[in-house]
Design an enzyme around this catalytic site. Sequence first.
Site, mmCIF file in Angstrom:
data_model
loop_
_atom_site.group_PDB
_atom_site.id
_atom_site.type_symbol
_atom_site.label_atom_id
_atom_site.label_comp_id
_atom_site.label_asym_id
_atom_site.label_seq_id
_atom_site.Cartn_x
_atom_site.Cartn_y
_atom_site.Cartn_z
ATOM 1 N N LYS A 1 67.278 49.805 26.901
ATOM 2 C CA LYS A 1 67.247 48.349 27.061
ATOM 3 C C LYS A 1 68.050 47.737 25.943
ATOM 4 C CE LYS A 1 65.210 45.432 29.940
ATOM 5 N NZ LYS A 1 64.863 45.664 31.342
HETATM 6 P P1 NAD Z 1 65.062 35.194 36.285
HETATM 7 O O1 NAD Z 1 65.607 34.690 34.993
HETATM 8 O O2 NAD Z 1 65.932 35.255 37.487
HETATM 9 O O3 NAD Z 1 63.758 34.322 36.729
HETATM 10 C C1 NAD Z 1 62.690 34.098 35.869
HETATM 11 C C2 NAD Z 1 61.782 33.050 36.504
HETATM 12 O O4 NAD Z 1 60.636 32.877 35.670
HETATM 13 C C3 NAD Z 1 62.431 31.663 36.610
HETATM 14 O O5 NAD Z 1 61.967 31.024 37.772
HETATM 15 C C4 NAD Z 1 61.916 30.950 35.358
HETATM 16 O O6 NAD Z 1 61.910 29.519 35.497
HETATM 17 C C5 NAD Z 1 60.505 31.507 35.308
HETATM 18 N N1 NAD Z 1 59.915 31.399 33.969
HETATM 19 C C6 NAD Z 1 60.527 31.558 32.779
HETATM 20 N N2 NAD Z 1 59.660 31.312 31.790
HETATM 21 C C7 NAD Z 1 58.480 31.007 32.381
HETATM 22 C C8 NAD Z 1 57.201 30.645 31.899
HETATM 23 N N3 NAD Z 1 56.975 30.533 30.594
HETATM 24 N N4 NAD Z 1 56.206 30.428 32.802
HETATM 25 C C9 NAD Z 1 56.451 30.533 34.119
HETATM 26 N N5 NAD Z 1 57.653 30.841 34.640
HETATM 27 C C10 NAD Z 1 58.645 31.078 33.778
HETATM 28 O O7 NAD Z 1 64.436 36.618 35.922
HETATM 29 P P2 NAD Z 1 64.148 37.817 36.921
HETATM 30 O O8 NAD Z 1 65.337 38.688 36.984
HETATM 31 O O9 NAD Z 1 63.528 37.293 38.186
HETATM 32 O O10 NAD Z 1 63.060 38.631 36.064
HETATM 33 C C11 NAD Z 1 61.700 38.243 36.023
HETATM 34 C C12 NAD Z 1 60.892 39.392 35.457
HETATM 35 O O11 NAD Z 1 61.086 40.545 36.270
HETATM 36 C C13 NAD Z 1 61.244 39.829 34.028
HETATM 37 O O12 NAD Z 1 60.074 40.308 33.409
HETATM 38 C C14 NAD Z 1 62.201 40.999 34.262
HETATM 39 O O13 NAD Z 1 62.251 41.892 33.158
HETATM 40 C C15 NAD Z 1 61.530 41.639 35.469
HETATM 41 N N6 NAD Z 1 62.403 42.499 36.259
HETATM 42 C C16 NAD Z 1 63.542 42.015 36.821
HETATM 43 C C17 NAD Z 1 64.326 42.859 37.588
HETATM 44 C C18 NAD Z 1 65.563 42.378 38.284
HETATM 45 O O14 NAD Z 1 66.167 43.157 39.021
HETATM 46 N N7 NAD Z 1 65.960 41.123 38.146
HETATM 47 C C19 NAD Z 1 63.964 44.205 37.757
HETATM 48 C C20 NAD Z 1 62.778 44.663 37.183
HETATM 49 C C21 NAD Z 1 61.999 43.794 36.436
#
Ligand code: NAD
Length: 435
Positions: free
Chosen positions: A125
């Site tokens: 990471k």
């Molecule tokens: P993203 O940036 O696309 O979306 C994040 C969302 O969470 C947004 O809607 C944002 O407004 C919201 N958010 C941010 N802070 C917040 C808070 N304090 N309270 C409530 N909502 C909040 O991110 P993503 O890619 O969807 O990733 C989200 C999670 O999933 C992370 O933990 C990431 O590590 C995990 N993840 C993502 C992927 C991927 O392929 N994108 C894969 C595995 C895990």
Amino acid sequence: MTTVSRPNQDVIRPDKESAMLAEENPFEAMMSRFDYAAQRLSLDPGLYKVLRAPEKQIIVSVPILRDNGETDVYTGYRVLYNTSRGPAKGGIRFDTAVTLDEVKALAAWMTWKCAVVNIPFGGSKGGVVCDPFQLSNAELERITRRYTSAIIDTLGPDSDVPAPDINTNERVMAWIMDTYSMHKRHTVTAVVTGKPVEMGGSLGRREATGRGCMLVTREALKRLRMPVTGTRVVIQGFGNVGSVAAQLMENLGLVVVAVSDKSGGIYNLKGLKIRDVLQHSRQRRFLSDYKEADHITNDDLLTLDCEVLVPAAMENVITSQNAKDIKARIICEGANGPTTAGADKILEQNGVFVIPDILANAGGVTGSYFEWVQDRGGYFWDEDTVNQRLERIMVESFEEVASMAGRNGVNLRIGAYMLAIERVAAVHRLRGMYA
Ligand code: NAD
């Protein structure tokens, strides 16, 4: 922050607050589950020591010229946790909250996640401590390229392959791929995943994490003999993971009653129209401006009456403080580390079926694996092929985790850790120790 002073002027935190901070340290959270799973597996003490230590931790300074001509220096990290099963795989996040402990935990989770879905990757990471919302596009590009060049010795299709994470996206991956290729003097598409499709990205990759969440939720409902149609879902986070999971779960027949972003949540007990909510958020508008639903805070959203809760935003949102108030029967962890170890105990006592992050959101890295395979083979699959292969891996992995958990009388999280540790340990035993 509340603090109390000692006579010697040292400042300590009150017990409750320091307990919460310990509970929320991501590396400690990961290690407490790892330790328990290792103990259940009676892991050899030598291997236990090896698997507890990250292989490589890199800290770099990232100086750039701001648009106004001033110089600023940012800190960047890249941690390779374990590469015994193959090249390290893991995203890069740009955020002010990035710390070395967080990056180490996320790199370890990537190691276990790749092993749970049995793809030939280790875990890594990276992150840069910055606020991307305060930077212009040109400044973001300079940070990305300078960070890439600072860690370039670790990167490569056979050694370490980044992907997007919080606040990084396809465009950032394109800059990384270009910087790496410029140094190597030829185009190397397989050095990153989550790229634009036009330059070696995979169809279906963007949706793969949310699709995986939908698939494992479907399998959990089947296992618990709960219906799909009409089952109520609440989703925290409406980004890449949350919004795709919402749409695909609605398509499957579930009723999405609430979603949120960082501005707050919206809910409608009869079900939101996800297509409308998506249209709203695609115009780069926050959900707090959405008119066709009632509004709710992110904290209250977690304890809404529903059958399925999908935390898909950030770490440590379900803690020992609020776990007892969770009403959902199933939690599908779209985010990494949304539940603290303290909360796990309470949820288990209350019979909540938690699909752990290292299984629930593993669709993303599985999609990345497909992209890497296609780049290396130079032959690209249609979207149906990607989705079918993803479904097979997610369903099989769910079954393997559930069966490991059942055989050992542990919950799904510990079952997933046991499966992963066993697979990583098996390769270490076969390879032996180079000394
Ligand atoms: P993203 O940036 O696309 O979306 C994040 C969302 O969470 C947004 O809607 C944002 O407004 C919201 N958010 C941010 N802070 C917040 C808070 N304090 N309270 C409530 N909502 C909040 O991110 P993503 O890619 O969807 O990733 C989200 C999670 O999933 C992370 O933990 C990431 O590590 C995990 N993840 C993502 C992927 C991927 O392929 N994108 C894969 C595995 C895990």
